[in-house]
Design a protein around this motif. Structure first.
Motif, mmCIF file in Angstrom:
data_model
loop_
_atom_site.group_PDB
_atom_site.id
_atom_site.type_symbol
_atom_site.label_atom_id
_atom_site.label_comp_id
_atom_site.label_asym_id
_atom_site.label_seq_id
_atom_site.Cartn_x
_atom_site.Cartn_y
_atom_site.Cartn_z
ATOM 1 N N ASN A 181 0.802 -1.030 0.102
ATOM 2 C CA ASN A 181 0.078 -0.003 0.130
ATOM 3 C C ASN A 181 0.692 1.194 0.090
ATOM 4 O O ASN A 181 0.678 2.180 -0.537
ATOM 5 C CB ASN A 181 -1.082 -0.201 1.164
ATOM 6 N N GLU A 222 7.730 0.224 -10.569
ATOM 7 C CA GLU A 222 6.651 -0.196 -10.551
ATOM 8 C C GLU A 222 6.490 -1.594 -11.370
ATOM 9 O O GLU A 222 5.785 -2.624 -10.945
ATOM 10 C CB GLU A 222 5.728 0.754 -11.295
ATOM 11 N N LEU A 255 2.278 1.721 -3.463
ATOM 12 C CA LEU A 255 1.286 2.045 -4.364
ATOM 13 C C LEU A 255 1.013 3.629 -4.133
ATOM 14 O O LEU A 255 0.938 4.486 -4.814
ATOM 15 C CB LEU A 255 0.031 1.198 -4.292
ATOM 16 N N SER A 256 1.181 4.114 -3.007
ATOM 17 C CA SER A 256 0.768 5.442 -2.811
ATOM 18 C C SER A 256 1.808 6.211 -3.080
ATOM 19 O O SER A 256 1.760 7.366 -3.665
ATOM 20 C CB SER A 256 0.717 5.608 -1.233
ATOM 21 N N SER A 273 1.509 6.546 -7.016
ATOM 22 C CA SER A 273 0.347 7.592 -6.962
ATOM 23 C C SER A 273 0.858 8.974 -7.028
ATOM 24 O O SER A 273 0.459 9.936 -7.856
ATOM 25 C CB SER A 273 -1.046 7.296 -6.397
ATOM 26 N N ARG A 281 -4.271 -4.654 -9.217
ATOM 27 C CA ARG A 281 -5.362 -3.633 -9.759
ATOM 28 C C ARG A 281 -5.295 -2.378 -9.517
ATOM 29 O O ARG A 281 -5.286 -1.564 -10.296
ATOM 30 C CB ARG A 281 -6.686 -4.213 -8.813
ATOM 31 N N ARG A 282 -4.513 -1.886 -8.103
ATOM 32 C CA ARG A 282 -4.263 -0.604 -7.975
ATOM 33 C C ARG A 282 -3.100 -0.060 -8.942
ATOM 34 O O ARG A 282 -3.013 1.049 -9.520
ATOM 35 C CB ARG A 282 -3.617 -0.529 -6.730
ATOM 36 N N GLY A 288 -4.523 0.631 -12.165
ATOM 37 C CA GLY A 288 -5.224 1.993 -12.084
ATOM 38 C C GLY A 288 -4.218 2.957 -12.107
ATOM 39 O O GLY A 288 -4.465 4.170 -12.663
ATOM 40 N N ILE A 289 -3.002 2.802 -11.518
ATOM 41 C CA ILE A 289 -1.961 3.878 -11.542
ATOM 42 C C ILE A 289 -1.645 4.053 -12.946
ATOM 43 O O ILE A 289 -1.308 5.410 -13.474
ATOM 44 C CB ILE A 289 -1.108 3.378 -10.752
ATOM 45 N N THR A 329 -5.415 -7.380 -5.308
ATOM 46 C CA THR A 329 -5.867 -5.857 -5.278
ATOM 47 C C THR A 329 -4.744 -4.839 -5.418
ATOM 48 O O THR A 329 -4.915 -3.633 -6.102
ATOM 49 C CB THR A 329 -6.414 -5.604 -3.755
ATOM 50 N N ALA A 330 -3.634 -5.213 -4.910
ATOM 51 C CA ALA A 330 -2.547 -4.532 -5.115
ATOM 52 C C ALA A 330 -2.201 -4.368 -6.757
ATOM 53 O O ALA A 330 -1.849 -3.267 -7.304
ATOM 54 C CB ALA A 330 -1.099 -5.033 -4.518
ATOM 55 N N GLU A 374 -4.389 6.031 -14.785
ATOM 56 C CA GLU A 374 -4.313 7.475 -14.477
ATOM 57 C C GLU A 374 -3.347 8.137 -15.136
ATOM 58 O O GLU A 374 -3.355 9.568 -15.422
ATOM 59 C CB GLU A 374 -4.236 7.452 -12.913
#
Length: 541
Positions: free
Chosen positions: A128, A164, A131-132, A135, A192-193, A196-197, A189-190, A200
């Motif tokens: 997490n 990444e 990933l933060s 982002s 998928r995030r 998503g990055i 979930t990680a 974005e």
């Protein structure tokens, strides 16, 4: 009255003081002048240099005035001055930028530490936080695209993009290990995030909405494929550890292989079911609201079909060391349980099992029969080559009727076969093959066994014909008359007794009890003599 007199000291004091001050001032002046002269002498070269430079400066100023007064170089001078003014302005701007950078020194250090910090988060499984940071880099990149690019920010963003890729590789590598459903859900979930990055980032480059949705669907499908590939590696690792026949002795190859196959089936069952349930729990969409099949379910079906085919291939490979029907029955039960368990996730493959097990069962029975046929041929050949007939006949009078005990609904070999040991051994081998059917009887083998029996009888008849032809040859040495007599008896016994018994025994082994009773009641005298069991035939042989 006496007049007062003035003292000479009193009258000359004022001029004396004045004279002393003047002398002192002159002395100070002389001292200052001597000091100045001394300093001047010491710094003569400096004064001369200053004087020369002042003269050169005057000359340059006069020359500049003359050049300025001249009209033909006025434009060049103006352009040169403008260029110098512009250079000075650029220098001032760079200086201002450096001062601003110096004021943001601590912030820049934090930004430069983002790649190494993200790398540390990946190594410590802090997904997490990593990933933060990724982002945050997207936000920094977007803000600097609006205000202007910066090489420092570009380098930092480039390094974070590399991290990444490392994060994605690390997450997929973790899927290759033994994980529970919550752990799998955390990793997916990680991932998928992370997707998503990337989406974005595409939005920062002003990509169309349709292209973004299409790319999202492709990323989701790729994530499912990566999930299956990683879990496949975990499944294969467990099965390779389970099915490793090395280290067992040759005397227990069949038992050890059967046990290993049972462990393989159980490992396959538990792990395949676990992977399927994890996939459905994580990737199943809201398909319950619509009856249309979704892509994830079709992908699960493709994966299950491939895994079932691989499993059946491994099972078929393990069958090579199985030569008895008892372990085959255990394997059949375990495999059927595996197939029915997979039916809960829509992957019941019971229909694929009969051809595999029926083929192996037929192979076990045919091996018993072929071995008996070969032994029968070798016995006749050995007696024929030795020219003796003693091994072809035996006295069965020692076996009294008291030792004969038939079990109800059990068919035994004809008793008078004890007089012909090779035929007794052949009958024993045939019954051994039928006993394998007693342990594991499959309906699909019935027509195949009947055809195989016909081939077996044809081979035995060919062996007897060849034996009779060989002993009937002129000039045959040894006990020719006895051998010729035994060859004729063997053929006659086979045609009248053994061949009908084999057909009757196969029907009985396949479950035709009514047909067996009618045949026994209406049979000839040779069949009425049936009463011995397989062990008696073995002892007589």
């Amino acid at each position: 009255m006496q007049k007062p007199t003035l003292s000479p000291t009193t009258t000359s004091s004022a001029p004396t003081v004045t004279l002393d001050e003047r002398l002192s001032a002159e002395k100070q002046v002389k001292t200052a002048y001597s000091t100045l002269t001394q300093r001047t002498a010491e710094h003569t070269h400096v004064l001369l240099s200053v004087h020369r430079r002042s003269q050169a400066l005057h000359k340059e100023l006069n020359k500049l005035i003359q050049e300025l007064n001249s009209s033909h170089i006025e434009d060049d001078v103006r352009s040169s001055l403008e260029q110098r003014a512009e250079d000075m302005s650029n220098v001032a701007e760079r200086h201002k930028m450096r001062r601003r950078t110096l004021l943001q020194h601590s912030t820049l250090l934090e930004v430069l530490e983002i790649p190494s910090l993200m790398d540390a988060c990946v190594r410590c499984h802090l997904y997490n936080e990593a990933l933060s940071l990724a982002s945050f880099c997207n936000e920094v990149e977007r803000s600097h695209q609006q205000s202007g690019s910066s090489k420092i920010i570009e380098n930092v963003v480039r390094e974070v993009r590399r991290r990444e890729v490392d994060l994605r590789r690390h997450l997929i590598l973790r899927l290759r290990s033994d994980l529970s459903l919550p752990q799998c859900l955390e990793i997916v979930t990680a991932l998928r995030r992370l997707n998503g990055i990337e989406i974005e980032r595409e939005q920062n480059h002003q990509v169309s909405r349709d292209a973004i949705e299409k790319n999202h669907a492709v990323m989701e499908l790729r994530l499912q494929v990566d999930f299956f590939e990683a879990r496949d590696a975990w499944l294969e690792a467990g099965c390779n550890n389970a099915f490793n026949p090395s280290g067992f002795g040759e005397s227990s190859v069949t038992t050890s292989t059967a046990e290993l196959l049972l462990v393989l089936i159980e490992t396959y069952r538990t792990r395949c079911f676990e992977i399927a349930t994890q996939f459905l729990a994580i990737f199943r969409t809201s398909q319950s609201k619509s009856n249309a099949p979704s892509d994830d379910v079709s992908l699960l079906s493709l994966w299950m079909s491939r895994r079932v085919q691989i499993f059946l291939g491994k099972l078929k490979e393990g069958f090579l060391a199985i030569d008895e029907s008892a372990p085959l029955r255990d394997l059949l039960d375990a495999t059927v349980f595996f197939a029915t368990s997979m039916g809960r996730v829509g992957a019941d493959f019971q229909a694929l099992l009969p051809p595999l097990f029926e083929t192996k069962l037929v192979d076990i029975v045919s091996t018993r029969w072929n071995n008996g046929c070969k032994e029968f041929s070798d016995s006749l050949s050995a007696c024929r080559n030795a020219g003796v007939a003693s091994s072809l006949i035996s006295d069965s009078s020692s076996f009294t009727d008291a030792g004969e005990s038939n079990i109800q609904n059990t068919l035994g070999a004809p008793r008078h076969l004890l007089s012909y040991p090779p035929l007794g051994r052949l009958s024993n081998a045939f019954l051994l093959g039928l006993n394998e059917l007693r342990r594991c009887l499959l309906p699909g083998v019935l027509p195949v066994l009947k055809s195989l029996l016909q081939t077996f009888l044809t081979n035995v008849d060919a062996i007897l014909q060849m034996n009779q032809k060989a002993v009937m040859a002129p000039g045959f040495k040894g006990d020719a008359s006895t051998l010729r007599e035994m060859a004729a008896k063997y053929r006659d016994e086979f045609e009248k007794t053994l061949e009908p018994f084999f057909k009757l025994a196969l029907d009985f082994a396949l479950g035709y009890e009514v047909v067996l009773e009618s045949k026994v009641d209406n049979g000839d005298s040779a069949e009425d003599e049936a009463g011995t069991v397989e062990e008696e035939v073995t002892s007589a042989a």
